[in-house]
Design a protein around this motif. Structure first.
Motif, mmCIF file in Angstrom:
data_model
loop_
_atom_site.group_PDB
_atom_site.id
_atom_site.type_symbol
_atom_site.label_atom_id
_atom_site.label_comp_id
_atom_site.label_asym_id
_atom_site.label_seq_id
_atom_site.Cartn_x
_atom_site.Cartn_y
_atom_site.Cartn_z
ATOM 1 N N GLN A 1 7.015 3.541 -15.535
ATOM 2 C CA GLN A 1 5.818 2.691 -15.712
ATOM 3 C C GLN A 1 6.197 1.355 -16.333
ATOM 4 O O GLN A 1 5.614 0.331 -16.022
ATOM 5 C CB GLN A 1 4.803 3.407 -16.591
ATOM 6 N N HIS B 1 3.990 5.766 -5.620
ATOM 7 C CA HIS B 1 3.811 5.940 -7.070
ATOM 8 C C HIS B 1 2.788 7.029 -7.366
ATOM 9 O O HIS B 1 2.954 7.819 -8.284
ATOM 10 C CB HIS B 1 3.359 4.621 -7.707
ATOM 11 N N GLU B 2 1.715 7.060 -6.579
ATOM 12 C CA GLU B 2 0.674 8.081 -6.773
ATOM 13 C C GLU B 2 1.240 9.478 -6.521
ATOM 14 O O GLU B 2 0.945 10.420 -7.263
ATOM 15 C CB GLU B 2 -0.507 7.817 -5.834
ATOM 16 N N GLN B 3 2.077 9.580 -5.456
ATOM 17 C CA GLN B 3 2.664 10.880 -5.149
ATOM 18 C C GLN B 3 3.612 11.326 -6.265
ATOM 19 O O GLN B 3 3.639 12.489 -6.649
ATOM 20 C CB GLN B 3 3.408 10.810 -3.817
ATOM 21 N N GLN B 4 4.407 10.374 -6.782
ATOM 22 C CA GLN B 4 5.317 10.694 -7.883
ATOM 23 C C GLN B 4 4.539 11.132 -9.123
ATOM 24 O O GLN B 4 4.909 12.096 -9.786
ATOM 25 C CB GLN B 4 6.180 9.473 -8.225
ATOM 26 N N ALA B 5 3.461 10.404 -9.411
ATOM 27 C CA ALA B 5 2.644 10.740 -10.584
ATOM 28 C C ALA B 5 2.025 12.122 -10.428
ATOM 29 O O ALA B 5 1.972 12.901 -11.375
ATOM 30 C CB ALA B 5 1.554 9.689 -10.780
ATOM 31 N N HIS B 6 1.573 12.428 -9.192
ATOM 32 C CA HIS B 6 0.964 13.740 -8.942
ATOM 33 C C HIS B 6 1.996 14.848 -9.097
ATOM 34 O O HIS B 6 1.724 15.904 -9.694
ATOM 35 C CB HIS B 6 0.359 13.765 -7.542
ATOM 36 N N HIS C 1 0.833 -1.201 0.000
ATOM 37 C CA HIS C 1 0.000 0.000 0.000
ATOM 38 C C HIS C 1 0.871 1.255 0.000
ATOM 39 O O HIS C 1 0.593 2.215 -0.709
ATOM 40 C CB HIS C 1 -0.922 -0.035 1.219
ATOM 41 N N GLU C 2 1.937 1.239 0.839
ATOM 42 C CA GLU C 2 2.847 2.378 0.896
ATOM 43 C C GLU C 2 3.546 2.569 -0.449
ATOM 44 O O GLU C 2 3.733 3.686 -0.909
ATOM 45 C CB GLU C 2 3.897 2.168 2.009
ATOM 46 N N GLU D 1 2.748 15.338 -12.741
ATOM 47 C CA GLU D 1 1.637 16.046 -13.415
ATOM 48 C C GLU D 1 1.691 17.534 -13.097
ATOM 49 O O GLU D 1 1.487 18.374 -13.973
ATOM 50 C CB GLU D 1 0.304 15.461 -12.947
ATOM 51 N N SER E 1 2.415 1.749 -3.376
ATOM 52 C CA SER E 1 1.418 2.292 -4.304
ATOM 53 C C SER E 1 1.208 3.777 -4.064
ATOM 54 O O SER E 1 1.098 4.566 -5.000
ATOM 55 C CB SER E 1 0.101 1.533 -4.132
ATOM 56 N N ARG E 2 1.179 4.154 -2.788
ATOM 57 C CA ARG E 2 0.998 5.560 -2.469
ATOM 58 C C ARG E 2 2.174 6.389 -2.977
ATOM 59 O O ARG E 2 2.018 7.503 -3.452
ATOM 60 C CB ARG E 2 0.841 5.736 -0.960
#
Length: 183
Positions: A182, A37-42, A31-32, A45, A34-35
């Protein structure tokens, strides 16, 4: 270890240290990750949006400079025509010239000896009478000013073009880095 009447322990040293040694339960590692990756993607962006916005600002500057180049270029061309026309008019005798009436149609006309010319000073509405030579000097001075302005504008245009290219390269690098993560 001492326990008071409420049942709470006053010796927290062992429990306190243990809690800080293992702040995260390893069962949530995925979970950490995944989080992260989400922070990096944000963050990516957000950076891309900033780059795109910077590109739009540069593009607006570029359009403004190109419009100014066109306007100065038009004035420069008019000044060169004025210079050639004044030089073609005699200060001592009548001369014949062609007067444009539009869409490439000209009328032959006679121009009296041009000892004096009227020179309009910009948009002020003030018109001065000048000798032929003074009027020619005035026009030649405007030509030099417009040529300097054109060189300055071209320098600015090239500088902004380089900045736009750098922004595009940064965007491309960021996109390639995102794709490799990715993959």
């Amino acid at each position: 270890m001492h326990t008071d009447s409420s049942g709470h322990s006053h010796d927290h040293s062992h429990n306190h240290d243990h809690d800080h040694d293992h702040p995260h339960d390893h069962s949530h590692g995925g979970h950490e990750h995944s989080r992260g990756h989400e922070q990096q993607a944000h963050a990516l962006e957000q950076q891309l949006n900033e780059m795109v916005q910077q590109g739009r600002v540069l593009e607006a500057y570029m359009n403004d400079i190109m419009n100014r180049q066109a306007a100065v270029g038009k004035m420069l061309e008019e000044a060169r025509v004025a210079s050639a026309t004044i030089q073609g008019i005699s200060a001592d005798s009548d001369s014949e010239t062609l007067m444009p009436v539009g869409i490439g149609v000209y009328v032959k006309t006679s121009v009296p000896a041009a000892k004096k010319l009227l020179v309009s000073l910009g948009n002020s509405g003030v018109t001065l009478e000048k000798s032929r030579d003074d009027a020619l000097n005035y026009v030649e001075a405007r030509i030099k000013e417009y040529e300097v302005a054109m060189r300055q504008l071209e320098g600015q245009r090239q500088q902004i073009a380089m900045q736009m290219e750098q922004v595009q390269e940064q965007v491309n690098m960021m996109l390639r880095a995102a794709q490799s993560r990715q993959g």
